[in-house]
Design a protein around this motif. Sequence first.
Motif, PDB file in Angstrom:
ATOM      1  N   ASP A 141     -10.085  22.591 -30.059  1.00 53.46           N
ATOM      2  CA  ASP A 141      -9.552  23.499 -29.041  1.00 53.46           C
ATOM      3  C   ASP A 141      -8.056  23.696 -29.275  1.00 53.46           C
ATOM      4  O   ASP A 141      -7.494  23.194 -30.242  1.00 53.46           O
ATOM      5  N   ASP A 142      -7.412  24.441 -28.368  1.00 58.52           N
ATOM      6  CA  ASP A 142      -5.985  24.690 -28.498  1.00 58.52           C
ATOM      7  C   ASP A 142      -5.207  23.377 -28.524  1.00 58.52           C
ATOM      8  O   ASP A 142      -5.616  22.376 -27.939  1.00 58.52           O
ATOM      9  N   THR A 143      -4.054  23.422 -29.203  1.00 57.75           N
ATOM     10  CA  THR A 143      -3.154  22.271 -29.229  1.00 57.75           C
ATOM     11  C   THR A 143      -2.689  21.973 -27.807  1.00 57.75           C
ATOM     12  O   THR A 143      -2.388  22.883 -27.043  1.00 57.75           O
ATOM     13  N   HIS A 144      -2.661  20.701 -27.450  1.00 59.70           N
ATOM     14  CA  HIS A 144      -2.204  20.326 -26.108  1.00 59.70           C
ATOM     15  C   HIS A 144      -0.679  20.210 -26.092  1.00 59.70           C
ATOM     16  O   HIS A 144      -0.076  19.776 -27.073  1.00 59.70           O
ATOM     17  N   VAL A 145      -0.082  20.612 -24.978  1.00 60.11           N
ATOM     18  CA  VAL A 145       1.369  20.540 -24.829  1.00 60.11           C
ATOM     19  C   VAL A 145       1.695  19.582 -23.695  1.00 60.11           C
ATOM     20  O   VAL A 145       1.277  19.790 -22.549  1.00 60.11           O
ATOM     21  N   LEU A 146       2.422  18.533 -24.034  1.00 61.78           N
ATOM     22  CA  LEU A 146       2.828  17.548 -23.027  1.00 61.78           C
ATOM     23  C   LEU A 146       4.279  17.802 -22.636  1.00 61.78           C
ATOM     24  O   LEU A 146       5.158  17.871 -23.485  1.00 61.78           O
ATOM     25  N   VAL A 147       4.501  17.991 -21.341  1.00 63.28           N
ATOM     26  CA  VAL A 147       5.837  18.260 -20.821  1.00 63.28           C
ATOM     27  C   VAL A 147       6.257  17.080 -19.944  1.00 63.28           C
ATOM     28  O   VAL A 147       5.632  16.821 -18.915  1.00 63.28           O
ATOM     29  N   HIS A 149       3.417  14.926 -19.042  1.00 64.55           N
ATOM     30  CA  HIS A 149       2.271  15.529 -18.346  1.00 64.55           C
ATOM     31  C   HIS A 149       1.605  16.574 -19.235  1.00 64.55           C
ATOM     32  O   HIS A 149       2.287  17.412 -19.829  1.00 64.55           O
ATOM     33  N   ASP A 150       0.284  16.545 -19.338  1.00 64.86           N
ATOM     34  CA  ASP A 150      -0.440  17.546 -20.111  1.00 64.86           C
ATOM     35  C   ASP A 150      -0.443  18.848 -19.310  1.00 64.86           C
ATOM     36  O   ASP A 150      -1.193  19.002 -18.344  1.00 64.86           O
ATOM     37  N   ALA A 151       0.423  19.762 -19.723  1.00 60.45           N
ATOM     38  CA  ALA A 151       0.596  21.018 -18.982  1.00 60.45           C
ATOM     39  C   ALA A 151      -0.049  22.204 -19.714  1.00 60.45           C
ATOM     40  O   ALA A 151       0.282  23.358 -19.450  1.00 60.45           O
ATOM     41  N   THR A 152      -0.979  21.918 -20.634  1.00 54.46           N
ATOM     42  CA  THR A 152      -1.582  22.956 -21.475  1.00 54.46           C
ATOM     43  C   THR A 152      -2.105  24.140 -20.665  1.00 54.46           C
ATOM     44  O   THR A 152      -1.789  25.297 -20.968  1.00 54.46           O
ATOM     45  N   ASP A 153      -2.919  23.864 -19.646  1.00 53.00           N
ATOM     46  CA  ASP A 153      -3.510  24.958 -18.860  1.00 53.00           C
ATOM     47  C   ASP A 153      -2.465  25.706 -18.040  1.00 53.00           C
ATOM     48  O   ASP A 153      -2.486  26.935 -17.955  1.00 53.00           O
ATOM     49  N   GLU A 172       0.183  33.562 -16.372  1.00 53.14           N
ATOM     50  CA  GLU A 172       1.188  34.626 -16.429  1.00 53.14           C
ATOM     51  C   GLU A 172       2.477  34.191 -15.740  1.00 53.14           C
ATOM     52  O   GLU A 172       3.557  34.639 -16.088  1.00 53.14           O
ATOM     53  N   THR A 173       2.357  33.291 -14.750  1.00 54.85           N
ATOM     54  CA  THR A 173       3.550  32.775 -14.057  1.00 54.85           C
ATOM     55  C   THR A 173       4.436  32.035 -15.057  1.00 54.85           C
ATOM     56  O   THR A 173       5.661  32.229 -15.096  1.00 54.85           O
ATOM     57  N   ALA A 174       3.810  31.210 -15.898  1.00 56.48           N
ATOM     58  CA  ALA A 174       4.571  30.471 -16.912  1.00 56.48           C
ATOM     59  C   ALA A 174       5.160  31.434 -17.928  1.00 56.48           C
ATOM     60  O   ALA A 174       6.292  31.256 -18.396  1.00 56.48           O
ATOM     61  N   GLY A 175       4.402  32.476 -18.273  1.00 55.83           N
ATOM     62  CA  GLY A 175       4.891  33.470 -19.222  1.00 55.83           C
ATOM     63  C   GLY A 175       6.099  34.214 -18.692  1.00 55.83           C
ATOM     64  O   GLY A 175       7.068  34.471 -19.418  1.00 55.83           O
ATOM     65  N   GLN A 188      -9.554  35.809 -21.625  1.00 58.96           N
ATOM     66  CA  GLN A 188      -9.088  34.443 -21.847  1.00 58.96           C
ATOM     67  C   GLN A 188      -8.915  33.690 -20.524  1.00 58.96           C
ATOM     68  O   GLN A 188      -9.372  32.558 -20.371  1.00 58.96           O
ATOM     69  N   LEU A 189      -8.268  34.331 -19.560  1.00 57.44           N
ATOM     70  CA  LEU A 189      -7.997  33.681 -18.272  1.00 57.44           C
ATOM     71  C   LEU A 189      -9.262  33.536 -17.434  1.00 57.44           C
ATOM     72  O   LEU A 189      -9.441  32.546 -16.728  1.00 57.44           O
ATOM     73  N   LYS A 190     -10.156  34.540 -17.499  1.00 58.90           N
ATOM     74  CA  LYS A 190     -11.418  34.479 -16.766  1.00 58.90           C
ATOM     75  C   LYS A 190     -12.275  33.313 -17.262  1.00 58.90           C
ATOM     76  O   LYS A 190     -12.920  32.622 -16.481  1.00 58.90           O
TER      77      LYS A 190
END
Length: 226
Positions: A80-86, A89-93, A98-101, A165-167
Amino acid sequence: MSSSSSVPVLTIDGPSGSGKGTISRMVAEKLGWRLLDSGALYRAVGYAAGMEGLDLSDAEAMTRCAQTTKIRFQAAKDGDDTHVLVNGHDATDELRTETAGAAASAIASIPSVRQALVDMQLAFRKAPGLVADGRDMGTVIFPDAAFKVFLTASAAERAKRRYKQLKEKGLSVTLATLQREIEARDARDASRTVAPLKPAVDAVFIDTTGMGIEDVVAKVLAVVRT
């Protein structure tokens, strides 16, 4: 000249929803190169700022946030997509919304924030090679890259892709709203004074409207292999 300057780089720039993320990940896998998702860095800082309740228009606070936020990419075991830890915290989702974008786009217009993230991005350039996905990879971050691609697609097509993608992730969105947000973001990204969204003069331009993923990957790989 640093030793990293001999490491080959493929930059893949383009507007939101052009398929950069998926294409970059697949191309990096096929080449066996490292991957830099620069948009995730901006989204991560925007997310961290939101968690701290900071004002996105406060340049000083945003710069401090960019300098202190700990961002780590973790390869997914299931393909699956690479996970991003911030900050742990795993903030991938959360970073896909769009808010994050919108937050990423807002803080990306602050020069001191961009500067704070430049060194972080340059550090990804390691052997055997790097696929750098973003908006100014070929124009600002890696202007000396040997291979440059600019991916685009119509706003309507990009809105449909993002909607699907979002649905699939169970998020409630409307196609009309997504298209409006994408068009507004295009205008904002293209008109900003710092590193505006535009193709590098030596980039190969690929319009992905109506194209399948494998076809786009093949075209991008051809840029590197010719």
